[in-house]
Design an enzyme around this catalytic site. Structure first.
Site, PDB file in Angstrom:
ATOM      1  N   LYS A 185       0.860  -1.183   0.000  1.00 28.72           N
ATOM      2  CA  LYS A 185       0.000   0.000   0.000  1.00 28.72           C
ATOM      3  C   LYS A 185       0.902   1.241   0.000  1.00 28.72           C
ATOM      4  CE  LYS A 185      -4.284   1.669   2.098  1.00 28.72           C
ATOM      5  NZ  LYS A 185      -5.415   1.297   2.976  1.00 28.72           N
ATOM      6  N   GLU A 233     -19.573  -3.891  10.795  1.00 30.06           N
ATOM      7  CA  GLU A 233     -20.435  -3.015  11.598  1.00 30.06           C
ATOM      8  C   GLU A 233     -21.576  -3.795  12.261  1.00 30.06           C
ATOM      9  OE1 GLU A 233     -19.400  -2.365   8.527  1.00 30.06           O
ATOM     10  OE2 GLU A 233     -18.267  -0.501   8.696  1.00 30.06           O
ATOM     11  N   ARG A 240     -25.289  -0.310   8.104  1.00 28.05           N
ATOM     12  CA  ARG A 240     -25.031  -1.751   7.964  1.00 28.05           C
ATOM     13  C   ARG A 240     -25.585  -2.530   9.162  1.00 28.05           C
ATOM     14  NH1 ARG A 240     -20.540  -3.472   4.532  1.00 28.05           N
ATOM     15  NH2 ARG A 240     -21.299  -2.881   2.458  1.00 28.05           N
TER      16      ARG A 240
HETATM   17  C1  LIG Z   1     -19.064  -0.631   5.239  1.00 31.31           C
HETATM   18  C2  LIG Z   1     -17.808   0.196   5.240  1.00 31.31           C
HETATM   19  N1  LIG Z   1     -17.125   0.353   6.397  1.00 31.31           N
HETATM   20  C3  LIG Z   1     -16.004   1.092   6.430  1.00 31.31           C
HETATM   21  C4  LIG Z   1     -15.551   1.716   5.289  1.00 31.31           C
HETATM   22  C5  LIG Z   1     -14.331   2.621   5.359  1.00 31.31           C
HETATM   23  N2  LIG Z   1     -13.224   2.065   4.564  1.00 31.31           N
HETATM   24  C6  LIG Z   1     -12.962   2.482   3.352  1.00 31.31           C
HETATM   25  S1  LIG Z   1     -11.640   1.732   2.673  1.00 31.31           S
HETATM   26  C7  LIG Z   1     -11.400   0.821   4.096  1.00 31.31           C
HETATM   27  C8  LIG Z   1     -10.267  -0.134   4.199  1.00 31.31           C
HETATM   28  C9  LIG Z   1     -10.321  -1.096   3.057  1.00 31.31           C
HETATM   29  O1  LIG Z   1      -9.200  -1.943   3.161  1.00 31.31           O
HETATM   30  P1  LIG Z   1      -8.852  -2.842   1.891  1.00 31.31           P
HETATM   31  O2  LIG Z   1     -10.088  -3.437   1.367  1.00 31.31           O
HETATM   32  O3  LIG Z   1      -7.784  -3.754   2.337  1.00 31.31           O
HETATM   33  O4  LIG Z   1      -8.342  -1.799   0.799  1.00 31.31           O
HETATM   34  P2  LIG Z   1      -6.903  -1.085   0.694  1.00 31.31           P
HETATM   35  O5  LIG Z   1      -7.165   0.364   1.041  1.00 31.31           O
HETATM   36  O6  LIG Z   1      -5.967  -1.762   1.645  1.00 31.31           O
HETATM   37  O7  LIG Z   1      -6.505  -1.248  -0.735  1.00 31.31           O
HETATM   38  C10 LIG Z   1     -12.356   1.121   5.029  1.00 31.31           C
HETATM   39  C11 LIG Z   1     -12.432   0.526   6.385  1.00 31.31           C
HETATM   40  C12 LIG Z   1     -16.303   1.538   4.107  1.00 31.31           C
HETATM   41  N3  LIG Z   1     -15.930   2.151   2.946  1.00 31.31           N
HETATM   42  N4  LIG Z   1     -17.400   0.785   4.107  1.00 31.31           N
END
Ligand SMILES: Cc1ncc(C[n+]2csc(CCOP(=O)(O)OP(=O)(O)O)c2C)c(N)n1
Ligand SMILES: CC(=O)[C@@H](O)[C@H](O)COP(=O)(O)O
Ligand SMILES: [Mg+2]
Length: 621
Positions: A284, A368, A396
């Protein structure tokens, strides 16, 4: 400059292989330069450059369907599909959205924003293609963080059971927004196969595709080997691969920055007509040292402080920071206080609490629903859980709010950050439904602080004085105080506060709309009107004193940064009479923009409110 000549996946396909590496560097330079100016999601996009190039080179988009999970990592995809020139207005009103959107491009198969929806979407698409005899591929890119959500396993359950031909690319960078958490993340760490295993596997798959009858022989040999292997592995105590146990063809972990390997593997899994999971390991923030060193900090970055889309950002503590500091203060004197986040530790302001009180902190991942019911479990043992969660993401856990919290009357505190209109992220992230959906929960107390000080007092009140479920909602902005209004002077007794008593018109402010109410009053009084102001404070329950106050005025305007349907303004109008008018979010605006622009769009700025009041006053006269 290769990037300038890339306008579609065909242009990526036409490039000589040797130029792809150079194109990767140009893409990274472009991302760093533009996102640093506009703000947006940087580290995630830097991590998927080679992956996205390989996808556009191997698959036939948009005939093949590509679905992004969350979608915050789709900038490279947008750059390769004719939208590079619009990055100067990324996440700005009328500009380029920060998430996929079919309304923006035929290459965006589905919109996204909330995590972990991609596999369910892909299952639906793959099932429909099967019915229609459509043999195009259905591909998903989903991160390891997104894999911590239960919805993913609901989808996998069906994909595996119906052997739906979905190519799942698990982009595993070990990060959610903060370090990825949970047993799933630990499991991904352990997954390892030799590349020889995959070379053999690919040859076998090719033979099976070419001569179907060999499939049976190979199948028999495979199962015989499996029986043998399971026996031996059981003896050695080794575990099977979860995905292969589900008959999902697992390949990985692969180096997600090795273009040649990605191209070969993706070419190899095309046309398998069965569920496949490519487990790719990426970094990342790849090749941007600050992002690599602190991917959490560079997950989402703001535009330079100077201004965001014309809005001058003022310095000062955010509501999230006030919340986090109050939690740390409370933890020292409330030994049963417990803090929960659903993968949003830093965003909700809980980082300090987490490091000081790790034993009373849990990051449950993007889960959630589980967060709400986990809190219910803690409350059964006398703990006081505080679930820190964005307004939009708590959607959610609605059934858990009814079934586990409302029916039991459990004392659980919900700290709803990003309530109201949210800049930059667009329609999937607007915190405008929480008053409506929380008002339905039996026994739920809903509090809306106007200032940072009021948030602190309300949180202490919610933890110490409220016996049942309680929610506190506050926006993504600086927690300013208001001259002439000191929350310390008004004990939290369930009643609103009449900040300005005298007036022919009453403005009822919900939460931080109190700032706007004072601005509107000053302006209207300069035009000869007399304006009273009520700070509602308690959105639910509403005490009789509130109705008595509303009955004293001929005209009442409720200023509510939330959807009108089901909101508190609509409720007050129904109870107190139609001299009450609501100024809120009439419709669900799929807008992107700064907070000021969104408030303008829905009519919650000083100017718009004054115009509504003067128009109404002229109509009444
Ligand atoms: C239901 C929900 N909860 C929380 C989020 C906030 N959120 C956005 S991206 C993320 C992390 C995603 O991690 P990953 O899928 O590993 O993607 P990366 O950024 O590491 O590529 C979170 C928690 C969201 N978008 N949707
Ligand atoms: C993609 C996603 O859902 C998160 O990254 C979200 O954009 C964070 O919002 P804040 O920047 O307001 O914390
Ligand atoms: Mg990740």
């Amino acid at each position: 400059m290769l990037l300038e000549n890339i306008h579609s996946p065909e242009d990526v396909k036409a490039l000589p292989l040797k130029d792809l590496e150079k194109l990767s560097s140009e893409i990274r330079e472009f991302l760093i330069e533009t996102v640093s100016k506009t703000g947006g999601h940087l580290a995630s996009n830097l991590g998927v450059v080679e992956l996205t190039l390989a996808l556009h080179r191997i698959f036939d988009l948009p005939r093949d369907t590509l679905i992004w999970d969350v979608g915050h990592q789709c900038y490279v995809h947008k750059m390769l599909t004719g939208r590079r020139e619009r990055f100067s207005v990324l996440r700005q009103k009328g500009g380029l959205k920060g998430f996929p959107d079919p309304k923006e491009s035929i290459y965006d198969a589905a919109h996204a924003g909330h995590s972990s929806t991609s596999l369910s979407i892909a299952a639906g698409i793959a099932r429909a293609k099967r019915l229609d005899g459509d043999t195009s591929e259905t591909i998903v890119v989903i991160g390891d963080g997104a894999f911590t959500a239960g919805m993913v396993y609901e989808a996998l359950n069906q994909i595996a059971y119906e052997s739906l031909p979905v190519i799942i690319i698990l982009n595993d960078n070990g990060m959610s927004i903060s370090q990825n958490v949970g047993g799933i993340a630990a499991y991904f760490e352990k997954l390892f196969y030799t590349s020889a295993y995959f070379r053999v596997k690919k040859i076998v798959e090719r033979i099976k595709r070419r001569w179907k009858w060999t499939g049976w022989i190979i199948g028999f040999l495979y199962h015989a080997k499996e029986w043998l292997r399971r026996g031996v592995w059981k003896l050695l105590g080794k575990k099977r691969n979860f995905f292969e146990d589900l008959d999902i063809c697992y390949y990985g972990p692969l180096d997600g920055h090795n273009l040649k390997l990605l191209l070969k593997t993706m070419e190899g899994v095309k046309g398998l007509d069965k569920p496949v999971l490519l487990h790719v390991r990426t970094v990342k923030g790849k090749d941007h040292t600050p992002s690599e060193e602190n991917p959490e900090r560079y997950h989402g970055i703001s535009a330079p402080k100077a201004c965001i889309a014309g809005e001058i950002i003022t310095e000062g503590k955010s509501f999230s920071e006030v919340f986090g500091e109050t939690m740390v203060h409370l933890a020292a004197c409330e030994p049963r206080l417990f803090a929960i986040t659903a993968a949003m530790e830093s965003g909700t302001g809980l980082s300090q609490f987490a490091s000081l009180y790790p034993e009373r902190f849990a990051d449950v991942g993007i889960a959630e629903q589980h967060a709400v019911t986990f809190a219910f479990g803690l409350s059964l043992r006398g703990y006081i859980p505080v679930v820190a969660i964005y307004s939009t993401f708590l959607q959610r856990g609605f059934d858990q709010l009814v079934h586990d919290i409302g029916i039991s009357g459990a004392h659980v505190v919900f700290a709803l950050d990003r309530a109201g209109l949210v800049p930059g992220d667009g329609e999937t992230h607007q915190g405008i439904f929480d008053i409506a959906y929380l008002s339905m929960i039996p026994g739920m107390t809903i509090l809306a602080p106007a200032t940072g000080k009021e948030l602190q007092l309300m949180l202490e009140y919610a933890v110490r004085n409220v016996k049942g479920p309680v929610a506190i909602r506050y926006p993504k902005e600086v927690a300013h105080e208001i001259n002439g209004y000191d929350p310390n002077n008004y004990p939290l007794d369930g009643n609103p506060v009449l900040c300005k008593e005298k007036g022919e018109i009453l403005l009822v402010a919900v939460g931080t709309m109190l700032h706007t109410a004072f601005e509107v009053a000053r302006e209207l009084e300069s035009r000869g009107k007399s304006i009273a102001i009520l700070n509602l404070r308690f959105v639910k329950p509403i005490n009789t004193i509130a109705y008595e106050i509303l009955s004293r005025f001929e005209k009442v305007y409720v200023l509510e940064e939330g959807i009108i349907r089901g909101g508190v303004g609509e409720y007050l109008r129904a109870k107190a009479g139609d001299h009450v008018q609501v100024i809120g979010v009439e419709d669900f605006y799929p807008e992107v923009g700064s907070r000021g622009e969104l408030l303008e769009v829905v009519g919650l700025t000083k100017e718009k409110i004054i115009a509504i009041i003067e128009k109404e006053e002229r109509r009444v006269v």
